[in-house]
Structures are given as C-alpha cells and as structure tokens.
Enzyme design. Sequence first.
Site, PDB file in Angstrom:
ATOM      1  N   ARG A 178       0.833  -1.202   0.000  1.00 37.21           N
ATOM      2  CA  ARG A 178       0.000   0.000   0.000  1.00 37.21           C
ATOM      3  C   ARG A 178       0.867   1.250   0.000  1.00 37.21           C
ATOM      4  O   ARG A 178       0.558   2.227  -0.679  1.00 37.21           O
ATOM      5  CB  ARG A 178      -0.949  -0.006   1.208  1.00 37.21           C
ATOM      6  CG  ARG A 178      -2.035  -1.073   1.130  1.00 37.21           C
ATOM      7  CD  ARG A 178      -2.977  -0.992   2.304  1.00 37.21           C
ATOM      8  NE  ARG A 178      -3.806   0.203   2.267  1.00 37.21           N
ATOM      9  CZ  ARG A 178      -4.540   0.630   3.281  1.00 37.21           C
ATOM     10  NH1 ARG A 178      -4.530  -0.044   4.433  1.00 37.21           N
ATOM     11  NH2 ARG A 178      -5.284   1.712   3.181  1.00 37.21           N
ATOM     12  N   CYS A 233      -1.338   6.105   9.064  1.00 37.80           N
ATOM     13  CA  CYS A 233      -1.664   4.859   8.356  1.00 37.80           C
ATOM     14  C   CYS A 233      -2.738   5.213   7.338  1.00 37.80           C
ATOM     15  O   CYS A 233      -2.657   6.228   6.668  1.00 37.80           O
ATOM     16  CB  CYS A 233      -2.105   3.782   9.335  1.00 37.80           C
ATOM     17  SG  CYS A 233      -3.470   4.291  10.431  1.00 37.80           S
TER      18      CYS A 233
END
Length: 276
Positions: A178, A233
Amino acid sequence: MRFIKDREWLLENLHDEHVSVIDCRFSLADHLQGKKDYLQGHIPGAVHFDLEQDLSGNIREHGGRHPLPNIDDLIRKIENAGINNDKIVIAYDQGEGPFAARFWWLMRYIGHDKVFVLDGGFKNWHEANLPVTVEIPLFEKADFRLKLRPELLATFEEVKEAVETQNQVLIDSREERRYLGIEEPIDKKAGHIPGALNKPWMEGVRGGHYLPISEQLQRFSELDPNQSIIVYCGSGVTAVPNFLALKEAGFEKVKLYVGSFSDWISYDENKIELSS
C-alpha cells in the site's frame, strides 16, 4: 514508562476496584462483529468500546475514515464506565493490537496517564483458559476531568509543513504494497505522503505480542530520538501500535496524524508518491 501489561498482571488485578477493563474488539470486515464477540464472552468487568461508535467521529469531507470522536461523547462513555482520572485502565482487542491501541492513545490524548494495553489481547487470555463471562457490568458514574494533550496530535497543517520543510519525520505504518501504491484496497488513491518512511505496524508485533524494547529500537534504528516524528496509516488506527512502540522505545516527540492517508488524499491538490 511501559504501556503494556501481560495477562498475569491483569489476572492478579482483575477484581481491584481501582482497575477498569475495556474491550475494544472490532472487525473492519464486519463492523458488528466486535460487539457480538463481546456479548458472547469477555474478560470479567470489561466494558465494550466500539471503534466506529465510540472511538471515531462522523465522517466528513476531510478528517479521514476514522476521525477523532466527539470528546464530550467519549468522556460521557468513559464516566459511565466508572472511569475517573485515578483509575488504572487496561484495554484489549482480539490480539491484533490496533483497536486497543487506538483507545490507549485517545485516553492519553484526553489527559489520562494510567492507561495500558493488554499484551496478546483476548486471544491470548482465552487460550490460557482464564476467566470469561457474558455478564454486562454496571458502574456508578464517575467524574473525569479533561486535560487535552494537543502535543500528541498532528494536524493536517503540521503534516503539510513536514512535507514541505522536512522538519519532522513522517512514518507510514501500512504494509509495503500500500505504501508503494502497488495496491490500495480501501482508499480511492494509492501511494503515500511524500517523504514518508515505511515502517509497517505489524512488524512491531509477533504472535499478538509487542516486540521487546531492544527489537523495537532495531526497527527504528535510523531515527534520531530527538527528532519530531509523525505516524500515520490509512485512517489513524493501525498507526497507533507504531506510536506506542516508539514511545516504549524512548522516543518522546511522537504525534499521531489521526486523519492519516485518507485525510491527506481528500485534498485534491496534495501530492502523492508511488515509490520509496
């Protein structure tokens, strides 16, 4: 200061009136699962706090997928759980760590010092055949005095300044695929905030247990303990185990960007990097 307690400590202090237990189990795949699990069996005396209902606010154009909760609502729930400023509070989730850590960070943000995470979570507790109940506890309403700690929170403006001036270290806590933008299963854009380092949060835990301080120090060995660090995050949940690990390892100047990548990409003008 250590922020983690083991199951032996909790077992020994389970019936201490000065100790409060919080169940933070949650599933991103099924948002009702955490409450179901709680009702089917929890550590005695535990009160359930839901990530989306209690530990996050309403989603808006900006602020990310799990923005800060309304502080008055959070304090009301904390007081109804019998928690005042003197209680020792220990939070657990299934054992993964992020949901209990989110509660831990919020409690510290609103000014509570005596808050900890149960190492290994409910899974570790249950596997040891320790006490579990379906009884829902009731508590006399407590009085909690708010003392916000803004130094624990990184605003969007601070993150933008960090990108432009590199005056603070940015840590992306998501898995490498990611971070690199190879895949993005949740957010509408892929990649990472420019200049951020990648320190996947799950590398700080092993089998649901936080790594010892010596190994956390190895993970962050290229960082200067005197530097200011911002962790993020996707939505301000899985970054918190990194926040906790950094604090355990002695890093003092650590902030959480609660909006995280999902907030950053909500501004069309913000740049995104696709590789390290």
